[in-house]
Design a protein around this motif. Sequence first.
Motif, PDB file in Angstrom:
ATOM      1  N   SER A  10       0.825  -1.219   0.000  1.00  0.00           N
ATOM      2  CA  SER A  10       0.000   0.000   0.000  1.00  0.00           C
ATOM      3  C   SER A  10       0.854   1.262   0.000  1.00  0.00           C
ATOM      4  CB  SER A  10      -0.935   0.004   1.208  1.00  0.00           C
ATOM      5  OG  SER A  10      -0.163  -0.047   2.395  1.00  0.00           O
ATOM      6  N   GLU A  11       2.135   1.126   0.341  1.00  0.00           N
ATOM      7  CA  GLU A  11       3.032   2.285   0.376  1.00  0.00           C
ATOM      8  C   GLU A  11       3.841   2.432  -0.921  1.00  0.00           C
ATOM      9  OE1 GLU A  11       3.821   2.077   5.197  1.00  0.00           O
ATOM     10  OE2 GLU A  11       5.012   0.821   3.855  1.00  0.00           O
ATOM     11  N   LEU A  12       3.546   1.575  -1.898  1.00  0.00           N
ATOM     12  CA  LEU A  12       4.281   1.608  -3.174  1.00  0.00           C
ATOM     13  C   LEU A  12       3.362   2.097  -4.295  1.00  0.00           C
ATOM     14  CD1 LEU A  12       5.964  -1.918  -2.932  1.00  0.00           C
ATOM     15  CD2 LEU A  12       7.018   0.289  -2.396  1.00  0.00           C
ATOM     16  N   SER A  13       3.964   2.644  -5.365  1.00  0.00           N
ATOM     17  CA  SER A  13       3.174   3.039  -6.537  1.00  0.00           C
ATOM     18  C   SER A  13       2.783   1.786  -7.324  1.00  0.00           C
ATOM     19  CB  SER A  13       4.002   3.952  -7.432  1.00  0.00           C
ATOM     20  OG  SER A  13       5.013   3.198  -8.068  1.00  0.00           O
ATOM     21  N   GLY A  14       1.834   1.950  -8.259  1.00  0.00           N
ATOM     22  CA  GLY A  14       1.401   0.817  -9.088  1.00  0.00           C
ATOM     23  C   GLY A  14       2.569   0.198  -9.843  1.00  0.00           C
ATOM     24  N   GLY A  15       3.435   1.057 -10.379  1.00  0.00           N
ATOM     25  CA  GLY A  15       4.584   0.555 -11.136  1.00  0.00           C
ATOM     26  C   GLY A  15       5.561  -0.207 -10.250  1.00  0.00           C
ATOM     27  N   MET A  16       5.765   0.284  -9.020  1.00  0.00           N
ATOM     28  CA  MET A  16       6.670  -0.411  -8.086  1.00  0.00           C
ATOM     29  C   MET A  16       6.095  -1.775  -7.708  1.00  0.00           C
ATOM     30  SD  MET A  16       7.490   2.676  -5.512  1.00  0.00           S
ATOM     31  CE  MET A  16       8.958   3.660  -5.610  1.00  0.00           C
ATOM     32  N   ARG A  17       4.772  -1.816  -7.483  1.00  0.00           N
ATOM     33  CA  ARG A  17       4.148  -3.100  -7.117  1.00  0.00           C
ATOM     34  C   ARG A  17       4.342  -4.125  -8.234  1.00  0.00           C
ATOM     35  NH1 ARG A  17      -0.013   0.057  -4.859  1.00  0.00           N
ATOM     36  NH2 ARG A  17      -1.370  -0.359  -6.641  1.00  0.00           N
ATOM     37  N   ARG A  18       4.207  -3.673  -9.497  1.00  0.00           N
ATOM     38  CA  ARG A  18       4.420  -4.614 -10.614  1.00  0.00           C
ATOM     39  C   ARG A  18       5.850  -5.132 -10.609  1.00  0.00           C
ATOM     40  NH1 ARG A  18      -0.515  -4.706 -13.687  1.00  0.00           N
ATOM     41  NH2 ARG A  18      -1.693  -3.579 -12.133  1.00  0.00           N
ATOM     42  N   ARG A  19       6.804  -4.255 -10.279  1.00  0.00           N
ATOM     43  CA  ARG A  19       8.208  -4.695 -10.257  1.00  0.00           C
ATOM     44  C   ARG A  19       8.413  -5.758  -9.179  1.00  0.00           C
ATOM     45  NH1 ARG A  19      11.728   0.609  -9.927  1.00  0.00           N
ATOM     46  NH2 ARG A  19       9.799   1.771 -10.116  1.00  0.00           N
ATOM     47  N   VAL A  20       7.792  -5.546  -7.999  1.00  0.00           N
ATOM     48  CA  VAL A  20       7.908  -6.545  -6.927  1.00  0.00           C
ATOM     49  C   VAL A  20       7.305  -7.873  -7.395  1.00  0.00           C
ATOM     50  CG1 VAL A  20       7.227  -7.167  -4.577  1.00  0.00           C
ATOM     51  CG2 VAL A  20       7.841  -4.788  -5.111  1.00  0.00           C
ATOM     52  N   ALA A  21       6.141  -7.780  -8.035  1.00  0.00           N
ATOM     53  CA  ALA A  21       5.462  -9.006  -8.484  1.00  0.00           C
ATOM     54  C   ALA A  21       6.293  -9.720  -9.554  1.00  0.00           C
ATOM     55  CB  ALA A  21       4.069  -8.666  -9.020  1.00  0.00           C
ATOM     56  N   LEU A  22       6.934  -8.948 -10.432  1.00  0.00           N
ATOM     57  CA  LEU A  22       7.793  -9.562 -11.452  1.00  0.00           C
ATOM     58  C   LEU A  22       8.967 -10.288 -10.804  1.00  0.00           C
ATOM     59  CD1 LEU A  22       8.229  -7.034 -14.397  1.00  0.00           C
ATOM     60  CD2 LEU A  22       7.093  -9.251 -14.452  1.00  0.00           C
ATOM     61  N   VAL A  23       9.622  -9.601  -9.845  1.00  0.00           N
ATOM     62  CA  VAL A  23      10.756 -10.213  -9.147  1.00  0.00           C
ATOM     63  C   VAL A  23      10.305 -11.524  -8.495  1.00  0.00           C
ATOM     64  CG1 VAL A  23      12.231  -9.970  -7.105  1.00  0.00           C
ATOM     65  CG2 VAL A  23      12.111  -8.118  -8.785  1.00  0.00           C
ATOM     66  N   ARG A  24       9.162 -11.476  -7.827  1.00  0.00           N
ATOM     67  CA  ARG A  24       8.639 -12.679  -7.163  1.00  0.00           C
ATOM     68  C   ARG A  24       8.481 -13.819  -8.179  1.00  0.00           C
ATOM     69  NH1 ARG A  24       2.801 -12.284  -4.415  1.00  0.00           N
ATOM     70  NH2 ARG A  24       2.257 -11.939  -6.574  1.00  0.00           N
ATOM     71  N   SER A  25       7.960 -13.502  -9.383  1.00  0.00           N
ATOM     72  CA  SER A  25       7.739 -14.550 -10.389  1.00  0.00           C
ATOM     73  C   SER A  25       9.042 -15.063 -10.997  1.00  0.00           C
ATOM     74  CB  SER A  25       6.884 -14.000 -11.537  1.00  0.00           C
ATOM     75  OG  SER A  25       5.679 -13.515 -11.045  1.00  0.00           O
ATOM     76  N   PHE A  26      10.052 -14.195 -11.080  1.00  0.00           N
ATOM     77  CA  PHE A  26      11.300 -14.579 -11.760  1.00  0.00           C
ATOM     78  C   PHE A  26      12.270 -15.348 -10.862  1.00  0.00           C
ATOM     79  CE2 PHE A  26      12.190 -12.742 -16.014  1.00  0.00           C
ATOM     80  CZ  PHE A  26      10.952 -12.207 -16.274  1.00  0.00           C
ATOM     81  N   LEU A  27      12.144 -15.226  -9.544  1.00  0.00           N
ATOM     82  CA  LEU A  27      13.190 -15.790  -8.682  1.00  0.00           C
ATOM     83  C   LEU A  27      13.292 -17.311  -8.729  1.00  0.00           C
ATOM     84  CD1 LEU A  27      13.342 -13.342  -5.652  1.00  0.00           C
ATOM     85  CD2 LEU A  27      15.127 -13.821  -7.330  1.00  0.00           C
ATOM     86  N   PRO A  28      12.186 -18.051  -8.619  1.00  0.00           N
ATOM     87  CA  PRO A  28      12.359 -19.507  -8.731  1.00  0.00           C
ATOM     88  C   PRO A  28      12.850 -19.851 -10.147  1.00  0.00           C
ATOM     89  CG  PRO A  28      10.195 -18.950  -7.840  1.00  0.00           C
ATOM     90  CD  PRO A  28      10.794 -17.674  -8.353  1.00  0.00           C
ATOM     91  N   GLU A  29      13.663 -20.889 -10.271  1.00  0.00           N
ATOM     92  CA  GLU A  29      14.171 -21.263 -11.601  1.00  0.00           C
ATOM     93  C   GLU A  29      13.121 -22.058 -12.351  1.00  0.00           C
ATOM     94  OE1 GLU A  29      18.146 -22.839 -12.639  1.00  0.00           O
ATOM     95  OE2 GLU A  29      18.708 -21.862 -10.744  1.00  0.00           O
ATOM     96  N   LEU A  30      12.062 -21.379 -12.734  1.00  0.00           N
ATOM     97  CA  LEU A  30      10.926 -22.024 -13.390  1.00  0.00           C
ATOM     98  C   LEU A  30      10.423 -21.121 -14.508  1.00  0.00           C
ATOM     99  CD1 LEU A  30       8.884 -23.019 -10.191  1.00  0.00           C
ATOM    100  CD2 LEU A  30      10.174 -24.577 -11.673  1.00  0.00           C
ATOM    101  N   PRO A  31       9.782 -21.706 -15.539  1.00  0.00           N
ATOM    102  CA  PRO A  31       9.147 -20.858 -16.548  1.00  0.00           C
ATOM    103  C   PRO A  31       8.067 -19.990 -15.899  1.00  0.00           C
ATOM    104  CG  PRO A  31       9.198 -23.153 -17.254  1.00  0.00           C
ATOM    105  CD  PRO A  31       9.601 -23.143 -15.816  1.00  0.00           C
ATOM    106  N   VAL A  32       7.854 -18.824 -16.505  1.00  0.00           N
ATOM    107  CA  VAL A  32       6.963 -17.821 -15.908  1.00  0.00           C
ATOM    108  C   VAL A  32       5.740 -17.625 -16.807  1.00  0.00           C
ATOM    109  CG1 VAL A  32       6.817 -15.414 -15.185  1.00  0.00           C
ATOM    110  CG2 VAL A  32       8.978 -16.638 -14.912  1.00  0.00           C
ATOM    111  N   LEU A  33       4.561 -17.602 -16.189  1.00  0.00           N
ATOM    112  CA  LEU A  33       3.321 -17.314 -16.908  1.00  0.00           C
ATOM    113  C   LEU A  33       2.847 -15.930 -16.497  1.00  0.00           C
ATOM    114  CD1 LEU A  33       1.544 -20.721 -16.059  1.00  0.00           C
ATOM    115  CD2 LEU A  33       2.940 -20.210 -18.086  1.00  0.00           C
ATOM    116  N   LEU A  34       2.739 -15.026 -17.453  1.00  0.00           N
ATOM    117  CA  LEU A  34       2.329 -13.654 -17.136  1.00  0.00           C
ATOM    118  C   LEU A  34       1.023 -13.343 -17.855  1.00  0.00           C
ATOM    119  CD1 LEU A  34       5.760 -11.779 -17.623  1.00  0.00           C
ATOM    120  CD2 LEU A  34       4.760 -12.582 -15.478  1.00  0.00           C
ATOM    121  N   ASP A  35       0.001 -12.973 -17.098  1.00  0.00           N
ATOM    122  CA  ASP A  35      -1.303 -12.643 -17.685  1.00  0.00           C
ATOM    123  C   ASP A  35      -1.519 -11.133 -17.630  1.00  0.00           C
ATOM    124  OD1 ASP A  35      -3.810 -12.665 -18.749  1.00  0.00           O
ATOM    125  OD2 ASP A  35      -4.695 -14.005 -17.254  1.00  0.00           O
ATOM    126  N   GLU A  36      -1.385 -10.466 -18.759  1.00  0.00           N
ATOM    127  CA  GLU A  36      -1.583  -9.008 -18.834  1.00  0.00           C
ATOM    128  C   GLU A  36      -0.874  -8.312 -17.678  1.00  0.00           C
ATOM    129  OE1 GLU A  36      -3.235  -7.432 -21.178  1.00  0.00           O
ATOM    130  OE2 GLU A  36      -4.556  -8.914 -22.091  1.00  0.00           O
TER     131      GLU A  36
END
Length: 259
Positions: A136-162
């Motif tokens: 809640s203390e981050l901008s929309g763009g920052m939240r997306r960056r956190v979510a991207l990092v979360r998805s990229f960290l495990p060594e697994l293929p990534v599924l991104l929906d919009e």
Amino acid sequence: MDQTLLQLVDVTFSYPGRGRMAPVPALDRLTLSVREREIVGLVGPSGCGKSTALKLVASLAEPTGGAIFVPGSKRSRLGAFTFMPQGDSLLPWRSALDNASLLLEVHGAPRATARRQAREALESVGLGEFAAQLPSELSGGMRRRVALVRSFLPELPVLLDEPFGALDAITRLDIQGWLLRLHERLPRAILLVTHDVDEAVYLADRVYVMSPRPGRVIHEVSIDLGRPRSEDVIGSSEFAAARAALLREIRRGMGREAA
Ligand SMILES: Nc1ncnc2c1ncn2[C@@H]1O[C@H](COP(=O)(O)OP(=O)(O)OP(=O)(O)O)[C@@H](O)[C@H]1O
Ligand SMILES: [Mg+2]
């Protein structure tokens, strides 16, 4: 030749009809593949079944027909991918750091290791100083960056929906750049659902075009823009040509010629 990590062969799916309603056919013999390190775009008109396709890959539902293969995985399909659904879906009570490390922890990494990797990755997307903040203390763009990092960290293929819907144009462009740099650092295979033609061309190596519902692949376009890619590519004649080709196929799939 890079290894194929995901293959859908003639995948068909219908949502069961409620009450006396007929079932809703969402996908009709959808065939596609994703190789190691590749960014593959999946585009098509609203309601054609793009999110449904990702849900099936992520094991949130089972195909009615056809098959989904995950050749490189020792696990079952469940847990073989990381999935970023439409919207960022951060947990509001966890800090940016604890959100970023979440999937590593879920996949069994020791907490200290997960947090160290998450901190480094947050720094690499310019969020080092914001690790302790709540979503809640981050901008929309920052939240997306956190979510991207979360998805990229495990060594697994990534599924991104919009992944970048509902962001303003400039923020969206910035985040697309962060995704490209994150992908250079952590070269995961990515299946990217989008209805933004420019986004597909800027990010992807190949793009599949789907028909209206029930969705199937009607065309495949190679995007030969090379890597690493930066924003400069968007002004190039190669970009314009790839964009025009993709748009033409989407229009053709909708039964409409160029306006
Ligand atoms: N839970 C559901 N129950 C019944 N039908 C559904 C359900 N979810 C989706 N559908 C139907 O399946 C079709 C495909 O939906 P899906 O969400 O996969 O489309 P989409 O391509 O992701 O669309 P958008 O671009 O708008 O996100 C839709 O046309 C809708 O009618
Ligand atoms: Mg969708």
